[in-house]
Write a protein that holds these residues in place. Structure first.
Motif, PDB file in Angstrom:
ATOM      1  N   ALA A   1       4.158  33.432  17.184  1.00 56.17           N
ATOM      2  CA  ALA A   1       4.385  33.673  15.755  1.00 56.17           C
ATOM      3  C   ALA A   1       3.104  34.114  15.058  1.00 56.17           C
ATOM      4  CB  ALA A   1       4.932  32.404  15.104  1.00 56.17           C
ATOM      5  N   TRP A   2       2.001  33.387  15.297  1.00 52.68           N
ATOM      6  CA  TRP A   2       0.763  33.716  14.598  1.00 52.68           C
ATOM      7  C   TRP A   2       0.071  34.944  15.188  1.00 52.68           C
ATOM      8  CZ3 TRP A   2      -0.172  32.503   9.901  1.00 52.68           C
ATOM      9  CH2 TRP A   2       0.451  31.375   9.359  1.00 52.68           C
ATOM     10  N   ALA A   3       0.314  35.219  16.462  1.00 53.18           N
ATOM     11  CA  ALA A   3      -0.242  36.445  17.051  1.00 53.18           C
ATOM     12  C   ALA A   3       0.356  37.675  16.373  1.00 53.18           C
ATOM     13  CB  ALA A   3       0.017  36.480  18.559  1.00 53.18           C
ATOM     14  N   VAL A   4       1.672  37.684  16.189  1.00 59.20           N
ATOM     15  CA  VAL A   4       2.307  38.855  15.577  1.00 59.20           C
ATOM     16  C   VAL A   4       2.034  38.906  14.076  1.00 59.20           C
ATOM     17  CG1 VAL A   4       4.071  38.978  17.368  1.00 59.20           C
ATOM     18  CG2 VAL A   4       4.543  37.680  15.284  1.00 59.20           C
ATOM     19  N   ARG A   5       1.977  37.755  13.432  1.00 51.79           N
ATOM     20  CA  ARG A   5       1.721  37.753  11.988  1.00 51.79           C
ATOM     21  C   ARG A   5       0.311  38.258  11.670  1.00 51.79           C
ATOM     22  NH1 ARG A   5       4.066  31.624  11.337  1.00 51.79           N
ATOM     23  NH2 ARG A   5       6.297  32.142  11.234  1.00 51.79           N
ATOM     24  N   LEU A   6      -0.668  37.659  12.310  1.00 51.46           N
ATOM     25  CA  LEU A   6      -2.056  38.017  12.002  1.00 51.46           C
ATOM     26  C   LEU A   6      -2.385  39.440  12.456  1.00 51.46           C
ATOM     27  CD1 LEU A   6      -3.755  34.622  12.917  1.00 51.46           C
ATOM     28  CD2 LEU A   6      -3.297  35.539  10.632  1.00 51.46           C
ATOM     29  N   SER A   7      -1.877  39.835  13.614  1.00 51.34           N
ATOM     30  CA  SER A   7      -2.171  41.197  14.078  1.00 51.34           C
ATOM     31  C   SER A   7      -1.546  42.240  13.154  1.00 51.34           C
ATOM     32  CB  SER A   7      -1.666  41.393  15.509  1.00 51.34           C
ATOM     33  OG  SER A   7      -0.253  41.278  15.590  1.00 51.34           O
ATOM     34  N   SER A   8      -0.377  41.947  12.603  1.00 49.89           N
ATOM     35  CA  SER A   8       0.265  42.917  11.707  1.00 49.89           C
ATOM     36  C   SER A   8      -0.519  43.074  10.410  1.00 49.89           C
ATOM     37  CB  SER A   8       1.708  42.506  11.418  1.00 49.89           C
ATOM     38  OG  SER A   8       1.768  41.247  10.775  1.00 49.89           O
ATOM     39  N   PHE A   9      -1.101  41.985   9.902  1.00 50.32           N
ATOM     40  CA  PHE A   9      -1.876  42.101   8.670  1.00 50.32           C
ATOM     41  C   PHE A   9      -3.242  42.755   8.918  1.00 50.32           C
ATOM     42  CE2 PHE A   9       1.195  39.001   7.014  1.00 50.32           C
ATOM     43  CZ  PHE A   9       1.439  39.557   5.770  1.00 50.32           C
ATOM     44  N   ILE A  10      -3.850  42.491  10.076  1.00 50.31           N
ATOM     45  CA  ILE A  10      -5.096  43.196  10.414  1.00 50.31           C
ATOM     46  C   ILE A  10      -4.819  44.688  10.552  1.00 50.31           C
ATOM     47  CG2 ILE A  10      -6.949  43.436  12.112  1.00 50.31           C
ATOM     48  CD1 ILE A  10      -6.510  40.469  12.830  1.00 50.31           C
TER      49      ILE A  10
END
Length: 297
Positions: free
Chosen positions: A131-140
């Motif tokens: 969950a946090w891998a996809v969330r944070l990578s999308s915002f970066i």
């Protein structure tokens, strides 16, 4: 997009024209490959959304993003066929109109990606590390795409000329088209905003790749089998990636070539490496609740 990549690859082999210091087909080739990777990764991320309203919105956002990407690629290829640059071109009313349409497609693409990022942020994904891998990578990746907006600003030299043929630049402190790193073309004599743009956008692939590597190593290393440890390591990797993105953007904005860092840039890079190594070691060493129970027993 795959077809455009093949056409561009053929152009690199068969067409020896050079534009702004690079093979004329290099830009559509690199852009098409980047869009393929971007689209495939987003498709995987959208599959993580729960069925229902969120997935329907995600489907529409993904469709809009795909259409906008295709329009931009068609316009880039059109300008290559015409033998002129696509980005920053203000030489004729037609060229200016093409670049304005491209600018509009980029805004649409960015907004569609923002919608997807918000959906991923709100979605309930069972595996927290994923969950946090996809969330944070999308915002970066959104921040990386946003660097493109800084490139369209006129340079001081362009502002000094009435009706300049070129408006905007990816280089800082030097003209576009100068000496560059082989294959990539990034400036070796001044700052280059394409570095941060590229690095930021591909967080979408590289941060989840860290998670995949951790999952692959989990059967061999018991510590990585704990999802809480994988979550910590994903958070560390995301923070390090975001900090590196900020570092290369800051370096470029100061007119400094990637391979010629000054003492200040090197100091910041060293501090980042030390903090990342320390945080990684801490994430691995902090006992999980299960480990604490074992120790207490």
């Amino acid at each position: 997009m795959g077809l455009l990549a093949l056409v561009s690859a053929g152009g690199l082999v068969l067409d020896d024209r050079v534009l702004v210091g690079a093979p004329i087909w290099a830009k559509p080739f690199k852009f098409s490959l980047s869009f393929i990777a971007y689209g495939l990764t987003l498709a995987w991320m959208l599959s993580l959304l729960p069925a229902g309203r969120a997935r329907r919105i995600g489907w529409w956002a993904g469709t809009v993003l795909t259409v906008a990407s295709l329009v931009e690629m068609v316009l880039i290829t059109l300008q290559v066929v015409r033998g002129t640059r696509s980005h920053f071109n203000n030489a004729t009313p037609f060229d200016a109109a093409v670049f304005q349409i491209m600018g509009a497609t980029v805004v649409v693409l960015w907004l569609a990606a923002l919608v997807i990022a918000v959906l991923l942020l709100r979605a309930r994904i069972l595996d927290r590390a994923t969950a946090w891998a996809v969330r944070l990578s999308s915002f970066i990746a959104l921040a990386g795409a946003g660097i493109g907006f800084a490139m369209v600003r006129p340079t001081p030299e362009q502002l000094a000329v009435e009706d300049p043929a070129v408006v905007g630049a990816h280089s800082v402190g030097v003209p576009d088209g100068g000496p560059g790193i082989p294959l990539l073309g990034w400036s070796t004599t001044g700052g280059d905003l394409r570095i941060a743009h590229f690095f930021g956008m591909h967080a979408l692939q590289l941060v989840p790749l860290v998670l995949l590597v951790l999952a692959a190593l989990a059967p061999r290393y018991a510590r990585l089998a704990d999802d809480r440890v994988r979550l910590r390591l994903v958070l560390v990797a995301s923070a390090a990636y975001a900090a590196t993105f900020v570092l290369v953007a800051w370096q470029a904005l100061r007119g400094q070539a990637l391979l010629s860092p000054d003492a200040l840039t090197l100091s910041a890079a060293c501090a980042l490496v030390i903090l990342t190594v320390t945080a990684t070691a801490t994430a691995l060493r902090i006992p999980t609740p299960a480990a604490r129970q074992e120790l207490a027993a």
